[in-house]
Design an enzyme around this catalytic site. Structure first.
Site, mmCIF file in Angstrom:
data_model
loop_
_atom_site.group_PDB
_atom_site.id
_atom_site.type_symbol
_atom_site.label_atom_id
_atom_site.label_comp_id
_atom_site.label_asym_id
_atom_site.label_seq_id
_atom_site.Cartn_x
_atom_site.Cartn_y
_atom_site.Cartn_z
ATOM 1 N N PHE A 113 23.937 -12.519 16.927
ATOM 2 C CA PHE A 113 25.180 -11.924 17.507
ATOM 3 C C PHE A 113 26.069 -12.818 18.139
ATOM 4 O O PHE A 113 27.400 -12.663 17.807
ATOM 5 C CB PHE A 113 24.644 -11.014 18.799
ATOM 6 C CG PHE A 113 25.280 -10.240 19.542
ATOM 7 C CD1 PHE A 113 25.878 -9.051 19.158
ATOM 8 C CD2 PHE A 113 25.817 -10.826 20.622
ATOM 9 C CE1 PHE A 113 26.739 -8.234 20.039
ATOM 10 C CE2 PHE A 113 26.701 -9.872 21.512
ATOM 11 C CZ PHE A 113 27.115 -8.695 21.156
ATOM 12 N N TYR A 151 34.396 -4.407 23.361
ATOM 13 C CA TYR A 151 32.894 -4.376 22.826
ATOM 14 C C TYR A 151 32.159 -3.640 23.789
ATOM 15 O O TYR A 151 31.468 -2.701 23.344
ATOM 16 C CB TYR A 151 32.341 -5.906 22.765
ATOM 17 C CG TYR A 151 30.802 -5.793 22.506
ATOM 18 C CD1 TYR A 151 30.431 -5.383 21.296
ATOM 19 C CD2 TYR A 151 29.761 -5.910 23.387
ATOM 20 C CE1 TYR A 151 28.953 -5.203 20.902
ATOM 21 C CE2 TYR A 151 28.675 -5.730 22.958
ATOM 22 C CZ TYR A 151 28.009 -5.301 21.807
ATOM 23 O OH TYR A 151 26.827 -5.150 21.448
ATOM 24 N N ASP A 170 29.408 -0.946 3.657
ATOM 25 C CA ASP A 170 30.241 -1.308 4.674
ATOM 26 C C ASP A 170 30.429 -0.068 5.328
ATOM 27 O O ASP A 170 31.081 0.874 5.149
ATOM 28 C CB ASP A 170 31.369 -1.810 4.203
ATOM 29 C CG ASP A 170 32.286 -2.167 5.247
ATOM 30 O OD1 ASP A 170 32.068 -1.722 6.418
ATOM 31 O OD2 ASP A 170 33.385 -2.510 4.948
HETATM 32 C C1 8X3 Z 1 24.707 -7.381 23.300
HETATM 33 C C2 8X3 Z 1 24.252 -7.637 24.705
HETATM 34 O O1 8X3 Z 1 25.088 -8.825 26.872
HETATM 35 O O2 8X3 Z 1 25.680 -9.932 24.732
HETATM 36 O O3 8X3 Z 1 24.991 -6.103 23.267
HETATM 37 O O4 8X3 Z 1 26.956 -7.938 25.142
HETATM 38 S S1 8X3 Z 1 25.796 -8.617 25.519
#
Ligand code: 8X3
Length: 258
Positions: free
Chosen positions: A195, A158, A65
């Site tokens: 993601f 983010y 981690d």
């Molecule tokens: C990932 C691309 O556009 O989903 O870093 O942030 S986005």
């Protein structure tokens, strides 16, 4: 002339899925020794034989981690002898949490993103790079994003972690001048991985909408760029690679098919 990385060690964080996993395969094809980590070794274990079949000259899998500084230092210090001389570090572990307006968001989301994407990257870099400097050679690949170039709605933290990654890469590149160690920031746009499912905590329907009617990058496209960067001749430093699918111009502009 491409530089051979055969039998050299690549350490990849977040290697059990997505871009990290695709990069493991791309570097296996170059005959590298792979030291792969993720929070759990469960998914990694199933890749071992396949990676050897794909050309990796050796594979070492371990749980890590990256948000735990002590664990990072211990894991790097206790790499098996054969994997100690890390030639290529791919700081790939990272995540997004939520897409809420900053002033309404749960700060726990910020902690997770900053701890993993920013502090985790710093911890692993701090543990691995001194050995590269000592040996006078090495390559750090940091995973950035189009999000680090332009913030989007609901993505301020983010995006900030990815902007931090760009600054860290730029600063580290300066700090490493004269050492023989290279630094590349790889900055993809939308890539079809889990993601968005992680971002939306398992909400598959919401995640699918992110990629609706566009052709996103595949993890292999990004891995291919990494493979290219690490095989350039040693005097070439690829500072950054900004790549998007043909349906994306920047972090906020997409072409959605009818
Ligand atoms: C990932 C691309 O556009 O989903 O870093 O942030 S986005």
């Amino acid at each position: 002339m491409a530089e051979s990385v055969r039998d050299k060690v690549a350490l990849i964080t977040g290697a059990s899925a997505g871009i990290g996993k695709a990069t493991a395969y791309a570097l296996a094809a170059e005959g590298m020794k792979l030291a792969l980590c993720a929070r759990s070794t469960e998914r990694l274990n199933s890749l071992r034989d396949d990676l050897l079949g794909a050309g990796a000259s050796a594979v070492h899998l371990f749980a890590l981690d990256v948000t735990n500084r002590t664990a990072v230092n211990d894991a790097i210090a206790s790499l098996p002898e054969e994997f100690q001389k890390v030639a290529v570090l791919v700081n790939n572990a990272g995540l997004a949490r939520g897409l809420e307006k900053l002033y309404l968001d749960d700060p726990q989301n910020w902690e997770e993103m900053i701890d993993t994407n920013t502090k985790g990257l710093l911890y692993v870099t701090r543990a691995v790079v001194p050995g590269m400097v000592e040996r006078g050679t090495g390559h750090v690949i940091n995973m950035g994003s189009t999000a680090g170039w332009l913030a989007y709605a609901g993505g301020s933290v983010y995006c900030a972690t990815k902007a931090a990654e760009r600054s860290i890469s730029d600063g580290l590149r300066i700090d490493l001048m004269g050492t023989g160690v290279r630094v590349t920031s790889v900055d993809p746009g939308m890539v079809q991985t889990d993601f968005s499912e992680v971002r939306f905590r398992g909400d598959k329907e919401r995640a699918a909408k992110v990629y609706a009617n566009i052709t996103p990058l595949q993890p292999e496209d990004v891995a291919d760029a990494i493979r290219w960067a690490v095989t350039r001749p040693r005097h070439v430093n690829v500072s950054s690679l900004l790549l998007t699918s043909i349906d994306q111009a920047n972090s906020v502009t997409f072409h959605r098919h009818e």
